[in-house]
Design an enzyme around this catalytic site. Structure first.
Site, PDB file in Angstrom:
ATOM      1  N   HIS A  59       0.814  -1.216   0.000  1.00  0.00           N
ATOM      2  CA  HIS A  59       0.000   0.000   0.000  1.00  0.00           C
ATOM      3  C   HIS A  59       0.851   1.270   0.000  1.00  0.00           C
ATOM      4  O   HIS A  59       0.660   2.163  -0.832  1.00  0.00           O
ATOM      5  CB  HIS A  59      -0.922  -0.049   1.228  1.00  0.00           C
ATOM      6  CG  HIS A  59      -1.982   1.001   1.257  1.00  0.00           C
ATOM      7  ND1 HIS A  59      -1.801   2.204   1.892  1.00  0.00           N
ATOM      8  CD2 HIS A  59      -3.236   1.017   0.739  1.00  0.00           C
ATOM      9  CE1 HIS A  59      -2.921   2.916   1.769  1.00  0.00           C
ATOM     10  NE2 HIS A  59      -3.799   2.224   1.068  1.00  0.00           N
ATOM     11  N   SER A  71      -7.475   5.926  -1.019  1.00  0.00           N
ATOM     12  CA  SER A  71      -6.034   5.860  -0.738  1.00  0.00           C
ATOM     13  C   SER A  71      -5.210   6.208  -1.957  1.00  0.00           C
ATOM     14  O   SER A  71      -4.090   6.714  -1.845  1.00  0.00           O
ATOM     15  CB  SER A  71      -5.635   4.443  -0.300  1.00  0.00           C
ATOM     16  OG  SER A  71      -5.895   4.237   1.055  1.00  0.00           O
TER      17      SER A  71
END
Ligand code: CA
Ligand code: CA
Ligand code: CA
Ligand code: CA
Length: 415
Positions: free
Chosen positions: A173, A344
């Site tokens: 991520h 995100s």
């Protein structure tokens, strides 16, 4: 050795050197030829006679290879027993050259028109503007990121470590977020919004993508202190945009939760007061309001859009601004790339634009722009510029001020 002997020795040396110099300056151009011969009629001595030298004697064909001055070739051709004289030539491998797949500009980078400003922003952020990425760490030796990772730290479970192994990203991520902000503009992989900006990798989330509010506060603190561990090294009261300090000018948070302790808000307010631009993902629950910390007024809450400028159902409502967040290609650990979706992925587009704004502004005026407020519509602050330059294409409940525009934002910052 007396003086006279020394001089005559020197003269001899000079004469010898000048002689060598002359002979070396006029090398005889030699060529290689393959000479087919009638063995019964040929005598190798003719080669020497024309000033050549036999280099190879073949066994499977009646031929020799001769090296000789170009001008002697015609004499060799006429010699007794010589059937044919052919010039040697070059051969090469027949494999096709290996071509790297060329660099791809992800659609989101194109959509916000970041490439339009890279010439203006080139070299502008050197050593002053840093973006702190509070996430799962970063794969710091990814070849499309490495040169922009200036510092890294892990604050997991309250333990601070700057050992690179502690902040390496084993989730993916953080590395993906980092690529959207600052992947290098080279001939591989992808390219980020601000391909020259320097990054701090601050690991506040574990390898499973989960962390704690207390670690987030510590991460914000580390972004302000910077690598030297001091808030205001030169004691001038200026922290952000100060070349004597190393605080991050931008804090990018692609993370959130449904509620937060007030102490998180205290830390965020502190960073905001110091002039740090805080950016957070709005959240992916399809909720009426952004999650924490995006919902705080000091923080820019970023929602997602897709390639058709539509806001997906999962992007939380009432963002401050939106950015590409569906099927976003970016860097991934172990020298790979991956498409991911989420707010995100949207937030780092805005973080990159803010870095570009502050970099060009600093380059022009020697200071950075104030952060501004969530309702600012001037062009005197970072948020005002973001608000007034965004593509205002839809209902503010879904789009906020619209889709961020790197090109217009940078122009507004320097005009
Ligand atoms: Ca690249
Ligand atoms: Ca510092
Ligand atoms: Ca200072
Ligand atoms: Ca700085």
């Amino acid at each position: 050795m007396n003086g006279r002997e020394a001089i005559s020795t020197l003269l001899i040396v000079l004469v010898v050197f000048s002689y060598i110099g002359i002979t070396m300056a006029e090398p005889v151009e030699k060529v290689r030829v393959i000479v087919t011969i009638d063995k019964s009629n040929f005598n190798e001595r003719v080669v020497e006679k024309v000033g050549g030298q036999v280099k190879i004697r073949y066994k499977i064909i009646p031929a020799i290879v001769v090296e000789l001055p170009e001008s002697a070739v015609k004499h060799l051709e006429k010699a007794k027993g010589v059937v044919r004289v052919e010039y040697d030539g070059e051969i090469h491998i027949l494999g096709r050259p290996i071509t790297q797949p060329p660099q791809t500009i992800p659609w989101g980078i194109e959509r916000i028109k970041a490439p339009d400003v890279w010439q203006i922003t080139a070299g502008a952020s050197d050593g002053v503007i840093e973006v702190a990425i509070l996430d799962t760490g970063i794969d710091y030796d990814h070849p499309d990121l490495q040169d922009n990772i200036k510092w890294g730290i892990s604050v997991l479970r309250g333990r601070i470590s700057t050992n690179p192994r502690s902040y390496i990203d084993r989730n993916g991520h953080g590395t993906h977020v980092a690529g959207t902000i600052a992947a290098l503009n080279n001939d591989i992989g992808v390219v980020g919004v601000a391909p020259e900006v320097e990054i701090y990798a601050i690991k506040v989330l574990g390898n499973g993508g989960i962390g704690s509010w207390s670690d987030l506060i510590l991460g914000i603190e580390q972004a302000l202190l910077g690598p030297d561990g001091v808030l205001d090294a030169d004691g001038d009261g200026i922290i952000v945009g100060d070349p004597d300090d190393d605080a991050a000018e931008v804090i990018s948070m692609s993370l959130g939760g449904s509620s937060a302790p007030d102490s998180v808000h205290d830390a965020i307010s502190e960073a905001y007061q110091l002039g740090v631009v805080l950016i957070a993902a709005a959240g992916n629950e399809g909720a009426e309001y952004p999650s924490y910390p995006a919902v705080y007024l000091e923080v820019i809450a970023v929602g997602a859009t897709d390639i058709d400028d539509q806001v997906p159902s999962w992007s939380n409502r009432h963002p401050e601004i939106v950015a590409p967040g569906v099927d976003i290609l970016s860097t991934y650990p172990d020298n790979t790339y991956k498409e991911l979706s989420g707010t995100s992925m949207a937030a780092p587009h805005v973080s990159g634009v803010v870095a570009l704004i502050q970099a060009v502004y600093y380059n022009n005026y020697g200071t950075v722009l104030p952060v501004g407020t969530e309702d600012d519509l001037t062009t005197d602050t970072v948020r005002g510029i973001l608000h007034t330059t965004a593509d205002n294409i839809g209902d503010s409940i879904f789009y906020g001020y619209g889709i961020v525009r790197a090109d217009l934002a940078v122009q507004a910052a320097i005009s």
